[in-house]
Design a protein around this motif. Structure first.
Motif, PDB file in Angstrom:
ATOM      1  N   ASN A  73       0.756  -1.169   0.009  1.00 46.20           N
ATOM      2  CA  ASN A  73       0.162  -0.046   0.082  1.00 46.20           C
ATOM      3  C   ASN A  73       0.631   1.317   0.032  1.00 46.20           C
ATOM      4  O   ASN A  73       1.681   1.383   0.969  1.00 46.20           O
ATOM      5  N   ALA A  74       0.837   2.067  -0.948  1.00 44.68           N
ATOM      6  CA  ALA A  74       1.446   3.209  -1.360  1.00 44.68           C
ATOM      7  C   ALA A  74       1.347   4.337   0.020  1.00 44.68           C
ATOM      8  O   ALA A  74       2.229   5.227   0.338  1.00 44.68           O
ATOM      9  N   ASN A  75       0.401   4.174   0.588  1.00 40.59           N
ATOM     10  CA  ASN A  75       0.005   5.239   1.910  1.00 40.59           C
ATOM     11  C   ASN A  75       0.491   4.728   3.126  1.00 40.59           C
ATOM     12  O   ASN A  75       0.344   5.203   4.278  1.00 40.59           O
ATOM     13  N   THR A  76       1.448   3.609   3.214  1.00 40.65           N
ATOM     14  CA  THR A  76       2.285   3.151   4.206  1.00 40.65           C
ATOM     15  C   THR A  76       3.311   4.054   4.677  1.00 40.65           C
ATOM     16  O   THR A  76       3.995   4.254   3.497  1.00 40.65           O
ATOM     17  N   ARG A  77       3.643   4.407   5.819  1.00 42.82           N
ATOM     18  CA  ARG A  77       4.907   4.977   6.071  1.00 42.82           C
ATOM     19  C   ARG A  77       5.491   4.562   7.212  1.00 42.82           C
ATOM     20  O   ARG A  77       4.703   3.811   8.013  1.00 42.82           O
ATOM     21  N   MET A  78       6.839   5.042   7.517  1.00 47.31           N
ATOM     22  CA  MET A  78       7.479   4.502   8.620  1.00 47.31           C
ATOM     23  C   MET A  78       8.328   5.782   8.972  1.00 47.31           C
ATOM     24  O   MET A  78       8.812   6.447   8.359  1.00 47.31           O
ATOM     25  N   ASP A  79       8.556   5.926  10.413  1.00 49.11           N
ATOM     26  CA  ASP A  79       9.276   6.738  11.159  1.00 49.11           C
ATOM     27  C   ASP A  79      10.433   5.803  12.081  1.00 49.11           C
ATOM     28  O   ASP A  79      10.031   5.108  12.452  1.00 49.11           O
ATOM     29  N   VAL A  80      11.550   6.382  12.003  1.00 50.58           N
ATOM     30  CA  VAL A  80      12.683   5.980  12.967  1.00 50.58           C
ATOM     31  C   VAL A  80      12.855   6.876  14.093  1.00 50.58           C
ATOM     32  O   VAL A  80      13.165   8.240  13.742  1.00 50.58           O
ATOM     33  N   ASP A  83      14.499   7.067  21.354  1.00 47.54           N
ATOM     34  CA  ASP A  83      13.454   7.164  22.631  1.00 47.54           C
ATOM     35  C   ASP A  83      13.911   8.428  23.230  1.00 47.54           C
ATOM     36  O   ASP A  83      15.242   8.563  23.382  1.00 47.54           O
ATOM     37  N   GLY A  84      13.022   9.153  23.782  1.00 47.55           N
ATOM     38  CA  GLY A  84      13.179  10.368  24.293  1.00 47.55           C
ATOM     39  C   GLY A  84      13.268  11.462  23.547  1.00 47.55           C
ATOM     40  O   GLY A  84      13.462  12.658  24.021  1.00 47.55           O
ATOM     41  N   SER A  85      13.281  11.399  22.173  1.00 50.85           N
ATOM     42  CA  SER A  85      13.394  12.230  21.141  1.00 50.85           C
ATOM     43  C   SER A  85      12.017  12.632  20.701  1.00 50.85           C
ATOM     44  O   SER A  85      11.341  11.644  20.274  1.00 50.85           O
ATOM     45  N   ALA A  86      11.751  13.760  20.575  1.00 50.31           N
ATOM     46  CA  ALA A  86      10.214  14.209  19.830  1.00 50.31           C
ATOM     47  C   ALA A  86      10.233  13.987  18.429  1.00 50.31           C
ATOM     48  O   ALA A  86       9.453  13.923  17.591  1.00 50.31           O
ATOM     49  N   ASP A  87      11.420  14.266  17.605  1.00 51.79           N
ATOM     50  CA  ASP A  87      11.442  14.329  16.374  1.00 51.79           C
ATOM     51  C   ASP A  87      12.202  13.078  15.676  1.00 51.79           C
ATOM     52  O   ASP A  87      13.111  12.409  16.161  1.00 51.79           O
ATOM     53  N   PRO A  88      11.596  12.320  14.586  1.00 51.51           N
ATOM     54  CA  PRO A  88      11.907  11.105  14.163  1.00 51.51           C
ATOM     55  C   PRO A  88      13.277  11.295  13.403  1.00 51.51           C
ATOM     56  O   PRO A  88      13.674  12.519  12.836  1.00 51.51           O
ATOM     57  N   LEU A  89      14.288  10.414  13.264  1.00 48.14           N
ATOM     58  CA  LEU A  89      15.547  10.547  12.721  1.00 48.14           C
ATOM     59  C   LEU A  89      15.510  10.924  11.214  1.00 48.14           C
ATOM     60  O   LEU A  89      16.008  11.478  10.633  1.00 48.14           O
ATOM     61  N   CYS A  90      14.424   9.888  10.774  1.00 47.50           N
ATOM     62  CA  CYS A  90      14.027   9.950   9.221  1.00 47.50           C
ATOM     63  C   CYS A  90      12.275  10.100   9.272  1.00 47.50           C
ATOM     64  O   CYS A  90      11.819   9.089   9.656  1.00 47.50           O
ATOM     65  N   GLN A  91      12.090  11.110   8.626  1.00 49.31           N
ATOM     66  CA  GLN A  91      10.827  11.456   8.647  1.00 49.31           C
ATOM     67  C   GLN A  91      10.062  10.848   7.486  1.00 49.31           C
ATOM     68  O   GLN A  91      10.711  10.510   6.351  1.00 49.31           O
TER      69      GLN A  91
END
Length: 136
Positions: A73-80, A83-91
């Motif tokens: 499904n092209a609408n699937t996403r991932m964030d890495v 822990d303890g950080s509000a921002d993803p390493l890779c959005q």
């Protein structure tokens, strides 16, 4: 192949005892499985609607990791996320299917797999496979 049962305490304990295995937690009903070959781990699962599946990564300090998402499904996403950080390493918006980073000493990381808001509202589902490659 090992079957992971999200949200079971026994599975969480088992995963923390075996190096290289990540554990899944989900807010929707999903099935997950894991396998590991030659420094590369693979995790498969399915999400539906507003569900989020999370995998904690077993890492070593100063290790290069590359996480890849394959999905039907092209609408699937991932964030890495560290822990303890509000921002993803890779959005998801920047690089929806790949994230490469170097781990920090004492840090914990997790991968979140989810559907876009619009896809979730339509009740879509997605099968996916995450591949985690370990470098030096």
């Amino acid at each position: 192949m090992k079957r992971l049962h999200p949200m079971l305490a026994a599975a969480l304990l088992y995963g923390s005892l075996i190096g290289g295995i990540a554990m899944a937690q989900s807010s929707s009903s999903s099935q997950s499985s894991a396998s590991s070959v030659n420094g590369s781990s693979s995790y498969s699962g399915q999400i539906t609607g507003n569900g989020i599946t999370q995998y904690g990564l077993d890492t070593r300090p100063q290790q290069q990791l590359t996480v890849k998402l394959n999905t039907d499904n092209a609408n699937t996403r991932m964030d890495v996320v560290k822990d303890g950080s509000a921002d993803p390493l890779c959005q998801a918006a920047t690089a929806p299917n790949i994230c490469s980073f170097r781990t920090e000493p004492g840090a914990s990381y997790r991968v979140q797999v989810y559907l876009t808001r619009e896809a979730a509202q339509r009740g879509e589902s997605a099968r996916f496979t995450l591949t985690v490659e370990q470098g030096s």
